[in-house]
Design a protein around this motif. Sequence first.
Motif, PDB file in Angstrom:
ATOM      1  N   ARG A  56      87.868 -10.764  23.396  1.00  0.00           N
ATOM      2  CA  ARG A  56      86.967 -11.705  22.731  1.00  0.00           C
ATOM      3  C   ARG A  56      85.515 -11.307  22.928  1.00  0.00           C
ATOM      4  NH1 ARG A  56      89.776 -17.653  23.811  1.00  0.00           N
ATOM      5  NH2 ARG A  56      91.440 -17.387  22.276  1.00  0.00           N
ATOM      6  N   ARG A  57      85.196 -10.879  24.132  1.00  0.00           N
ATOM      7  CA  ARG A  57      83.829 -10.423  24.361  1.00  0.00           C
ATOM      8  C   ARG A  57      83.529  -9.148  23.595  1.00  0.00           C
ATOM      9  NH1 ARG A  57      82.536 -11.349  30.822  1.00  0.00           N
ATOM     10  NH2 ARG A  57      82.526 -13.640  30.731  1.00  0.00           N
ATOM     11  N   GLY A  58      84.535  -8.288  23.512  1.00  0.00           N
ATOM     12  CA  GLY A  58      84.336  -7.038  22.787  1.00  0.00           C
ATOM     13  C   GLY A  58      84.109  -7.250  21.320  1.00  0.00           C
ATOM     14  N   ARG A  59      84.799  -8.270  20.734  1.00  0.00           N
ATOM     15  CA  ARG A  59      84.689  -8.482  19.285  1.00  0.00           C
ATOM     16  C   ARG A  59      83.445  -9.258  18.908  1.00  0.00           C
ATOM     17  NH1 ARG A  59      90.954  -9.593  17.394  1.00  0.00           N
ATOM     18  NH2 ARG A  59      91.841  -7.882  18.552  1.00  0.00           N
ATOM     19  N   SER A  60      82.966 -10.111  19.832  1.00  0.00           N
ATOM     20  CA  SER A  60      81.793 -10.916  19.498  1.00  0.00           C
ATOM     21  C   SER A  60      80.536 -10.430  20.192  1.00  0.00           C
ATOM     22  CB  SER A  60      82.049 -12.377  19.885  1.00  0.00           C
ATOM     23  OG  SER A  60      82.272 -12.480  21.278  1.00  0.00           O
ATOM     24  N   SER A  61      80.646  -9.328  20.945  1.00  0.00           N
ATOM     25  CA  SER A  61      79.498  -8.843  21.708  1.00  0.00           C
ATOM     26  C   SER A  61      78.332  -8.553  20.806  1.00  0.00           C
ATOM     27  CB  SER A  61      79.889  -7.574  22.460  1.00  0.00           C
ATOM     28  OG  SER A  61      78.767  -7.001  23.071  1.00  0.00           O
ATOM     29  N   ILE A 108      80.112 -12.683   7.544  1.00  0.00           N
ATOM     30  CA  ILE A 108      78.878 -12.388   8.280  1.00  0.00           C
ATOM     31  C   ILE A 108      79.105 -12.270   9.789  1.00  0.00           C
ATOM     32  CG2 ILE A 108      76.624 -13.340   8.921  1.00  0.00           C
ATOM     33  CD1 ILE A 108      76.221 -14.163   6.068  1.00  0.00           C
ATOM     34  N   PRO A 109      79.849 -13.217  10.435  1.00  0.00           N
ATOM     35  CA  PRO A 109      80.035 -13.067  11.888  1.00  0.00           C
ATOM     36  C   PRO A 109      80.766 -11.785  12.278  1.00  0.00           C
ATOM     37  CG  PRO A 109      80.612 -15.289  11.175  1.00  0.00           C
ATOM     38  CD  PRO A 109      80.458 -14.471   9.937  1.00  0.00           C
ATOM     39  N   ARG A 110      81.521 -11.203  11.356  1.00  0.00           N
ATOM     40  CA  ARG A 110      82.238  -9.968  11.659  1.00  0.00           C
ATOM     41  C   ARG A 110      81.314  -8.753  11.583  1.00  0.00           C
ATOM     42  NH1 ARG A 110      88.242 -10.413   8.910  1.00  0.00           N
ATOM     43  NH2 ARG A 110      88.677 -12.569   9.519  1.00  0.00           N
ATOM     44  N   LEU A 111      80.254  -8.856  10.788  1.00  0.00           N
ATOM     45  CA  LEU A 111      79.355  -7.720  10.596  1.00  0.00           C
ATOM     46  C   LEU A 111      78.077  -7.834  11.414  1.00  0.00           C
ATOM     47  CD1 LEU A 111      79.636  -7.197   6.731  1.00  0.00           C
ATOM     48  CD2 LEU A 111      80.847  -5.990   8.529  1.00  0.00           C
ATOM     49  N   VAL A 112      77.625  -9.062  11.648  1.00  0.00           N
ATOM     50  CA  VAL A 112      76.352  -9.273  12.339  1.00  0.00           C
ATOM     51  C   VAL A 112      76.570 -10.257  13.486  1.00  0.00           C
ATOM     52  CG1 VAL A 112      73.975 -10.066  12.093  1.00  0.00           C
ATOM     53  CG2 VAL A 112      75.093  -8.901  10.182  1.00  0.00           C
ATOM     54  N   CYS A 123      75.911 -13.230  15.379  1.00  0.00           N
ATOM     55  CA  CYS A 123      75.095 -14.431  15.230  1.00  0.00           C
ATOM     56  C   CYS A 123      75.903 -15.642  15.669  1.00  0.00           C
ATOM     57  CB  CYS A 123      74.603 -14.607  13.792  1.00  0.00           C
ATOM     58  SG  CYS A 123      75.901 -14.836  12.584  1.00  0.00           S
ATOM     59  N   ASP A 124      75.188 -16.696  16.044  1.00  0.00           N
ATOM     60  CA  ASP A 124      75.837 -17.909  16.545  1.00  0.00           C
ATOM     61  C   ASP A 124      75.783 -19.057  15.552  1.00  0.00           C
ATOM     62  OD1 ASP A 124      76.440 -16.912  19.238  1.00  0.00           O
ATOM     63  OD2 ASP A 124      74.271 -16.876  19.485  1.00  0.00           O
ATOM     64  N   HIS A 125      74.987 -18.944  14.494  1.00  0.00           N
ATOM     65  CA  HIS A 125      74.845 -20.035  13.528  1.00  0.00           C
ATOM     66  C   HIS A 125      74.448 -19.452  12.185  1.00  0.00           C
ATOM     67  CE1 HIS A 125      72.858 -24.140  12.364  1.00  0.00           C
ATOM     68  NE2 HIS A 125      74.133 -24.093  12.013  1.00  0.00           N
ATOM     69  N   ILE A 126      75.175 -19.838  11.129  1.00  0.00           N
ATOM     70  CA  ILE A 126      74.878 -19.401   9.763  1.00  0.00           C
ATOM     71  C   ILE A 126      74.540 -20.624   8.933  1.00  0.00           C
ATOM     72  CG2 ILE A 126      75.713 -18.130   7.752  1.00  0.00           C
ATOM     73  CD1 ILE A 126      77.955 -17.044   9.585  1.00  0.00           C
ATOM     74  N   TYR A 128      68.399 -19.293  -3.176  1.00  0.00           N
ATOM     75  CA  TYR A 128      69.077 -19.644  -1.931  1.00  0.00           C
ATOM     76  C   TYR A 128      68.328 -18.996  -0.761  1.00  0.00           C
ATOM     77  CZ  TYR A 128      72.928 -20.568  -5.178  1.00  0.00           C
ATOM     78  OH  TYR A 128      73.700 -21.028  -6.218  1.00  0.00           O
ATOM     79  N   VAL A 129      68.515 -19.562   0.425  1.00  0.00           N
ATOM     80  CA  VAL A 129      67.982 -18.957   1.648  1.00  0.00           C
ATOM     81  C   VAL A 129      69.136 -18.852   2.645  1.00  0.00           C
ATOM     82  CG1 VAL A 129      66.344 -19.127   3.544  1.00  0.00           C
ATOM     83  CG2 VAL A 129      65.702 -19.953   1.280  1.00  0.00           C
ATOM     84  N   LEU A 130      69.372 -17.637   3.122  1.00  0.00           N
ATOM     85  CA  LEU A 130      70.396 -17.387   4.140  1.00  0.00           C
ATOM     86  C   LEU A 130      69.700 -17.293   5.493  1.00  0.00           C
ATOM     87  CD1 LEU A 130      73.364 -16.663   4.871  1.00  0.00           C
ATOM     88  CD2 LEU A 130      72.749 -14.273   4.504  1.00  0.00           C
ATOM     89  N   VAL A 131      70.065 -18.166   6.416  1.00  0.00           N
ATOM     90  CA  VAL A 131      69.435 -18.209   7.737  1.00  0.00           C
ATOM     91  C   VAL A 131      70.480 -17.859   8.793  1.00  0.00           C
ATOM     92  CG1 VAL A 131      68.126 -19.589   9.385  1.00  0.00           C
ATOM     93  CG2 VAL A 131      67.853 -20.009   6.933  1.00  0.00           C
ATOM     94  N   LEU A 132      70.175 -16.846   9.594  1.00  0.00           N
ATOM     95  CA  LEU A 132      71.042 -16.436  10.698  1.00  0.00           C
ATOM     96  C   LEU A 132      70.335 -16.760  12.011  1.00  0.00           C
ATOM     97  CD1 LEU A 132      72.200 -12.917   9.432  1.00  0.00           C
ATOM     98  CD2 LEU A 132      73.189 -15.155   8.939  1.00  0.00           C
ATOM     99  N   GLU A 133      71.080 -17.304  12.975  1.00  0.00           N
ATOM    100  CA  GLU A 133      70.497 -17.680  14.255  1.00  0.00           C
ATOM    101  C   GLU A 133      71.364 -17.163  15.396  1.00  0.00           C
ATOM    102  OE1 GLU A 133      68.038 -21.629  13.661  1.00  0.00           O
ATOM    103  OE2 GLU A 133      70.178 -22.059  13.489  1.00  0.00           O
ATOM    104  N   SER A 134      70.704 -16.793  16.479  1.00  0.00           N
ATOM    105  CA  SER A 134      71.416 -16.283  17.656  1.00  0.00           C
ATOM    106  C   SER A 134      70.754 -16.838  18.918  1.00  0.00           C
ATOM    107  CB  SER A 134      71.390 -14.759  17.686  1.00  0.00           C
ATOM    108  OG  SER A 134      71.939 -14.275  18.896  1.00  0.00           O
ATOM    109  N   ARG A 135      71.564 -17.009  19.945  1.00  0.00           N
ATOM    110  CA  ARG A 135      71.030 -17.456  21.227  1.00  0.00           C
ATOM    111  C   ARG A 135      70.498 -16.291  22.057  1.00  0.00           C
ATOM    112  NH1 ARG A 135      75.305 -21.006  20.174  1.00  0.00           N
ATOM    113  NH2 ARG A 135      74.612 -23.195  20.153  1.00  0.00           N
ATOM    114  N   GLN A 136      70.602 -15.076  21.526  1.00  0.00           N
ATOM    115  CA  GLN A 136      70.078 -13.896  22.187  1.00  0.00           C
ATOM    116  C   GLN A 136      68.731 -13.514  21.571  1.00  0.00           C
ATOM    117  OE1 GLN A 136      71.576 -12.501  24.785  1.00  0.00           O
ATOM    118  NE2 GLN A 136      73.346 -13.865  24.661  1.00  0.00           N
ATOM    119  N   PRO A 137      67.774 -13.022  22.365  1.00  0.00           N
ATOM    120  CA  PRO A 137      66.506 -12.558  21.787  1.00  0.00           C
ATOM    121  C   PRO A 137      66.685 -11.236  21.051  1.00  0.00           C
ATOM    122  CG  PRO A 137      66.561 -12.110  24.134  1.00  0.00           C
ATOM    123  CD  PRO A 137      67.800 -12.909  23.832  1.00  0.00           C
TER     124      PRO A 137
END
Length: 675
Positions: free
Chosen positions: A164-169, A367-371, A373-376, A465-474
């Motif tokens: 799981r960590r490997g796939r979402s890292s 998108i989560p498979r390619l980039v 991110c924690d929120h789309i 449209y506006v596509l917004v990607l968010e992550s908890r990582q800097p």
Amino acid sequence: MAQTKINPIKVLLICLATAVVVGLTAGYFYRPLESSLQKTASLMIMGFCLALLVIYAVLTFRYWRVEKRGSWQFFQVLTLTAATGLAVQLSGALASPLVLLYGLLIVLSIFRSDKWKAVPLASILLIELGSSFLGGRWRQELLPGMTITAALTLLYVISLVITRRGRSSGAGGQPAMSFDEPVIVQKDLKEDLASLCSLIQAAMRTKTSAIFRADNPTGTLNMMAFKSYSAEVIKDASLEIRSSLLGWAARERQGLLYASYERDSRDLGYYRKSEEVRSVLSVPVLQESEVIGVLVVDSEQAGAFNENDKILLAGFAEEAAKLVHFHQSHSALGLEKDRLQQWNSRLELMASRLKINDVIKIIQELIPRLVPCDHIVLLEVLSEPGKARVLLSDPANAGYPAPGTEIDIAGSLSEQAVNLKEWRSVDDFYRRSIGINRFSEDERPDHGFRSVLAAPLLYEDVCHYVLVLESRQPKAFEADRDTIHIIAGQFSLALKSAAMYEEKETLAIRDGLTGLANHRRFQEYLEETIAKAGSQPVGIALFDIDFFKKLNDNYGHPIGDAVLKEVAARLKRSISSFDFVARYGGEEFIAVWPGRNDKEAAQLAEQVRLAIEGEKFQTTAGDLPVTVSLGVASYPQDAKKKAELIKAADEALYAAKKGGRNRVVRFAAMEKDPG
């Protein structure tokens, strides 16, 4: 929809493996270690175990080198589990050194299977516990059994966490862990361009869509990919840039439009035989200032393409250029084979899903498979300035904004993306102490996301449209900018195609003047409603405007159209959204009330009559009195078939007109009292 074919060999393997697991659980195959070492039995068991060890060696090698994750199917997992359990039981069960294969089986199944990863552990516990209890060995095997069970369970959990960590890292913006080797760029590029051709064909209703790659040293255009309804397309077509018809678009760096193409289709250079082609449109594919190819579409209909289509095709050409650049630099981006194949499969899916909601689902999945991110979030920009509708917010529990709501984006990062038509991003909200909102003033300042990227999805230079990607990582998106560019461009075109498709679909079932459902949609709706009704009633009312022809003759058709629009508006206000109303034709309208008998439908029809009569119609010719006559019938009382039901309502309408107009007549009452 195509049905999934059942493979009889897979079914047979599943049945055999299940039977073996049941037999192992019952202890039928248990052999003590001493018995297994006898000469006759030893040769057979050793041969079987050696073959199994070879299989595991091959699978382990393929895991690290060749196979992609998630490739194992149920029959493979169950068959290998049964074979491993058989080898262990034949060689002494928990006393066998082959018990180590259980651990390898669990690890491989977790890394190789998405759905069936828990099957081996559950089967192993079932086999060993069942065999031990039913064989009467549970006392002596209690301690080693508990130890092995705990070890295998711990191994399962650890392997699961690692995968799981490997796939979402995505820490530091790094791509997901991969054990796959790079792929040949040219092959994958052709697959992606072929998928783009499919999307173009679906969006523009073409006969053939093709992409040619320019080979400047040889001065030729070479076919890279195409999608066509013709079997006569030359797959490896090569055209001279200097002299060919399509070469003109590459030479002049501008679009070529034949709204009425009268030459032989073979002159285009990519048809083997003469085909029916009446319209041709071609645009150059540019990368920076260099022509790298040509995109061409054709149609069997004359006038199929216009200047707006040229703009749309130019947008597709831009995406083709991005795909070429994307594949040229994919190694630097860290996009391994697994991610490229996922992207290609979803691009093909978008070509066949021309509904906005379907495209949104693909965005949500891909998108989560390619980039990392924690929120789309996907926003639809509304016509009112500063307003947007939230089409997607995934996961929904990630916080603001809630899906399906309308928000005020004034002064936010999202509004900047809309107005400036360019990407807006913050690489670390916490470190920079940014005072700007991501979406709206209503959001909480402690949202928990450090990296935010707002990408405007443009077509025809307008942000829809506006596509917004968010992550908890800097700085989470720094390494994936090119990937996101490709994604945003493709989704922009897919959403535009879907919007155009839905608009055409709406026009096909809506009356252009009144906005009500048209005759065709009414026929479909009534058919569906009667089919679902069973023994429940369905009431309908057919009505038309009294003396409408006279009104048209006296005041002209513009006034007549205004009256029709106002009648439609009052109908919408008078009839519940759970019911149905349509323009039947001319000055005739029809309403359908599911679950209502003829008396109830007549009461509702009377409300419609009063709504029309109650207030004069304000027109440029003055205030005009307008009334309607209505004929009511119901299923199954008056008729059991659609055509007969409409005929009954029509006869009741005729009786209403004959009786003096501006009234409601029930078909059943009319039969009892014809006068």
